[in-house]
Design an enzyme around this catalytic site. Structure first.
Site, short mmCIF file in Angstrom:
data_model
loop_
_atom_site.label_atom_id
_atom_site.label_comp_id
_atom_site.label_asym_id
_atom_site.label_seq_id
_atom_site.Cartn_x
_atom_site.Cartn_y
_atom_site.Cartn_z
CE LYS A 1 -1.82 2.85 2.82
NZ LYS A 1 -1.81 4.10 2.03
CD GLU B 1 13.41 0.59 9.00
OE1 GLU B 1 13.94 1.52 9.63
OE2 GLU B 1 13.93 -0.52 8.84
CB THR C 1 6.81 7.76 15.89
OG1 THR C 1 8.15 7.65 15.39
CG2 THR C 1 6.73 7.11 17.26
CB CYS D 1 13.23 8.78 7.95
SG CYS D 1 14.23 7.87 6.79
N GLY E 1 6.92 4.91 8.10
CA GLY E 1 6.07 6.09 8.23
C GLY E 1 6.31 6.75 9.58
CD GLU F 1 10.06 12.77 11.46
OE1 GLU F 1 8.92 12.33 11.66
OE2 GLU F 1 10.96 12.12 10.91
P1 NAP Z 1 2.35 8.30 7.90
O1 NAP Z 1 1.33 9.34 7.98
O2 NAP Z 1 2.65 7.52 9.14
O3 NAP Z 1 1.89 7.30 6.73
C1 NAP Z 1 2.66 6.19 6.34
C2 NAP Z 1 1.76 5.19 5.65
O4 NAP Z 1 0.80 4.70 6.59
C3 NAP Z 1 0.95 5.79 4.50
O5 NAP Z 1 0.84 4.82 3.48
C4 NAP Z 1 -0.37 6.06 5.17
O6 NAP Z 1 -1.42 6.13 4.25
C5 NAP Z 1 -0.51 4.88 6.08
N1 NAP Z 1 -1.43 5.08 7.19
C6 NAP Z 1 -1.91 6.24 7.71
N2 NAP Z 1 -2.73 5.98 8.76
C7 NAP Z 1 -2.76 4.64 8.92
C8 NAP Z 1 -3.41 3.76 9.85
N3 NAP Z 1 -4.19 4.21 10.83
N4 NAP Z 1 -3.20 2.43 9.71
C9 NAP Z 1 -2.37 1.96 8.75
N5 NAP Z 1 -1.75 2.74 7.84
C10 NAP Z 1 -1.93 4.06 7.93
O7 NAP Z 1 3.74 8.86 7.41
P2 NAP Z 1 3.99 9.80 6.15
O8 NAP Z 1 3.49 11.16 6.48
O9 NAP Z 1 3.53 9.14 4.92
O10 NAP Z 1 5.59 9.81 6.08
C11 NAP Z 1 6.38 10.61 6.89
C12 NAP Z 1 6.92 9.84 8.08
O11 NAP Z 1 7.62 8.70 7.62
C13 NAP Z 1 7.92 10.62 8.88
O12 NAP Z 1 7.68 10.46 10.25
C14 NAP Z 1 9.25 9.97 8.53
O13 NAP Z 1 10.25 10.10 9.46
C15 NAP Z 1 8.85 8.57 8.29
N6 NAP Z 1 9.83 7.87 7.45
C16 NAP Z 1 10.66 6.96 8.04
C17 NAP Z 1 11.62 6.30 7.29
C18 NAP Z 1 12.54 5.29 7.91
O14 NAP Z 1 13.08 4.48 7.19
N7 NAP Z 1 12.73 5.29 9.21
C19 NAP Z 1 11.72 6.56 5.92
C20 NAP Z 1 10.87 7.50 5.35
C21 NAP Z 1 9.91 8.14 6.14
P3 NAP Z 1 -1.86 7.55 3.61
O15 NAP Z 1 -0.66 8.40 3.47
O16 NAP Z 1 -2.42 7.14 2.32
O17 NAP Z 1 -2.84 8.11 4.60
#
Ligand code: NAP
Ligand code: MG
Length: 499
Positions: free
Chosen positions: A193, A268, A247, A303, A245, A401
């Site tokens: 997804k 991650e 935390t 990230c 995604g 962050e």
């Molecule tokens: P996010 O809001 O946590 O979303 C990540 C994924 O989870 C998206 O596909 C999102 O779908 C989905 N999602 C949202 N709510 C959900 C729920 N209740 N249940 C299951 N899935 C759900 O993160 P983001 O804004 O896309 O990305 C930014 C974050 O990613 C930052 O905190 C960053 O640090 C982190 N990140 C970490 C790494 C690493 O390797 N450590 C790498 C890159 C990014 P939708 O977006 O379609 O709502």
């Protein structure tokens, strides 16, 4: 045409010929969501509508998971000789390389990333990741263990079954590849997804996977919002969920796994990584340039972003002058222009979020440069590279962050103080230290609580050999390297009595 000949005009004209697929890819075919609902895919470059995307929900998740289970149970993928899986995955990577321009353009339009990066990092990086795990999988074996004379003890690794991958929007294809490549190589079926903010490349490569020979159902792509991710995390027939995604969502995923079938959960998550410059830094120019790229590369939507720059008081003024100079390279520009180093923020919501932090910064800290919205292309979402002097680092912007191009500078007087500040975070993804002294380098690296520590560099290590992941609330498990295979396999002990 060589890459260097591809200018803004080339990409703009390529854009007019681009056909965009917005349907889900389930059980080997594109189809609409069962509800027939769609959502708009907006380009952050100029706010234009790129496509209408299938908004997958619970019913589609169930279809994809059932197809994944059938593919797994039929042994059409898991049962292949690893050499055969390797050959198919290498074909897939070759197809991705063949369609590299199209994929890079989709990624740039969808996520606002500079075309200079999607053509050199995102797309070739994803192909390389697939190649790496393909090439590894016919070379890793099990163990024969020491045991009593009458026993033969085998330790083997088996695929877990159905793996769900839920990924973010900052490196849409690359973060997905870090999950699906090892999971597929190990013989699992994968349901991916992508983020609803950047689904296009994932949808496109699904078709290439089928063309390469990955059987229907073994790899599906379900575009959709958080509900689709939630349905995957709650599904009782998903054996493992690999999530990249934020935390807070990582915590929810863990909860959903506990509420359902205790599927394996690999996370991650976020970061607030410290980049520490000691007074004996061997090259201040390089440290300044690197500190700028550590926070401004990919619009700070990293990230691992080096979002806290810890500087020793003695060298602070000299370093900051050079840093502000280096930040000028990141003036926001049209992401389709190969000269652009700083593209668009992913969407209006993220733009507002980052600008909100900038406002908070103005109240609590001293603005050194940037701080405003930019207008590289009409209708798009751009922010200037922004640097705040936050003194001791207690300000909100120095703790949370931001996931945008905002750097907090923090001043320290001793190494112990620097290490204490660096570790005073819920996160522990990455860290860096700049010093000319070998002992100091080792000593500080050992004391930093982070999954990756760079010495006299930042964000190095583009090959796949280094495990990548976080301590503390930056997650668990590791992407990349052979260790990633541990996430997608079960260990089995087989004990055979001889007589
Ligand atoms: P996010 O809001 O946590 O979303 C990540 C994924 O989870 C998206 O596909 C999102 O779908 C989905 N999602 C949202 N709510 C959900 C729920 N209740 N249940 C299951 N899935 C759900 O993160 P983001 O804004 O896309 O990305 C930014 C974050 O990613 C930052 O905190 C960053 O640090 C982190 N990140 C970490 C790494 C690493 O390797 N450590 C790498 C890159 C990014 P939708 O977006 O379609 O709502
Ligand atoms: Mg988008």
């Amino acid at each position: 045409m060589e890459t260097q000949d591809k200018d803004l005009k080339y990409w703009q004209s390529r854009r007019t010929r681009l056909e965009i697929e917005g349907r889900a890819f389930i059980d080997g075919a594109y189809r609409d969501a069962r509800s027939h609902h769609t959502f708009d895919c907006i380009s952050p470059i100029d706010g234009s509508l790129l496509a209408r995307i299938a908004a997958c929900g619970e019913a589609d998740v169930d279809d994809a998971v059932c197809a994944a289970r059938r593919a797994f149970d039929s042994n059409g993928w898991a049962g292949l000789n690893p050499r055969a899986r390797k050959a198919i995955m290498l074909r897939w990577a070759a197809l991705i390389r063949k369609h590299a321009d199209e994929l890079a353009l989709l990624e740039t339009l969808d996520a606002g990333k500079p075309i200079a990066d999607t053509t050199t990092v995102d797309v070739p990086g994803a192909a390389y990741c697939i190649e790496w795990f393909a090439e590894a999988i016919d070379k890793v074996g099990g163990e024969v263990t020491p045991a009593d004379q009458h026993l033969v003890g085998l330790v083997t690794r088996e695929p877990i079954g159905v793996v769900a991958a839920v990924v973010p929007w900052n490196f849409p294809l690359l973060m997905a590849a870090w999950k699906f490549a090892p999971a597929l190589a190990a013989g699992n079926s994968v349901v991916l997804k992508p983020s609803e903010k950047s689904p296009l490349t994932a949808i496109r490569v699904a078709r290439l996977a089928l063309e390469a020979g990955i059987p229907p159902g073994a790899f599906s792509v379900l575009p959709g919002g958080g509900e689709a991710g939630k349905a995957l995390a709650l599904h009782r027939d998903v054996d493992c969920i690999a999530f990249t995604g934020s935390t807070p969502v990582g915590k929810l995923i863990t909860q959903y796994a506990g509420e359902s079938n205790l599927k394996r959960v690999w996370l991650e998550l976020g970061g607030k990584s410290p980049n520490i410059v000691l007074p004996d830094c061997p090259d201040l120019d390089r440290a300044a340039k690197t500190a700028a790229s550590a926070i401004f590369y990919n619009m700070g939507e990293m990230c691992t972003a080096g979002s806290r720059l810890l500087v020793h008081r003695e060298i602070k003024d000299a370093l900051l002058d050079k840093l502000i100079d280096a930040s000028r390279r990141y003036v926001p520009g049209n992401p389709l222009d190969p000269a652009t180093a700083m593209g668009a923020i992913i969407d209006q919501t993220q733009l507002d979020r980052v600008l909100g932090y900038v406002d908070a910064g103005r109240r609590e800290a001293r603005l050194l440069t940037g701080g405003s919205r930019a207008h590289a292309v009409d209708g798009g979402f751009y922010i200037e590279p922004t640097i705040f002097d936050t003194g001791n680092g207690n300000a909100l912007i120095a703790r949370e962050e931001i996931f945008g191009p905002v750097l907090s500078v923090i001043t320290f007087d001793t190494i112990d103080e620097a290490v204490r500040i660096a570790n005073a975070s819920d996160y522990g993804l990455a860290a860096a230290v700049w010093t000319a002294d070998l002992t100091t380098a080792h000593d500080v690296s050992r004391r930093l609580r982070a999954g990756t520590v760079w010495v006299n560099c930042y964000d190095e290590g583009g090959d796949m050999n280094f495990p990548f992941g976080g301590y503390r609330q930056s997650g668990n498990g590791r992407d990349k390297s052979l260790h990633a295979l541990e996430k997608y396999t079960e260990l089995k002990s087989t004990l055979i009595r001889l007589r």
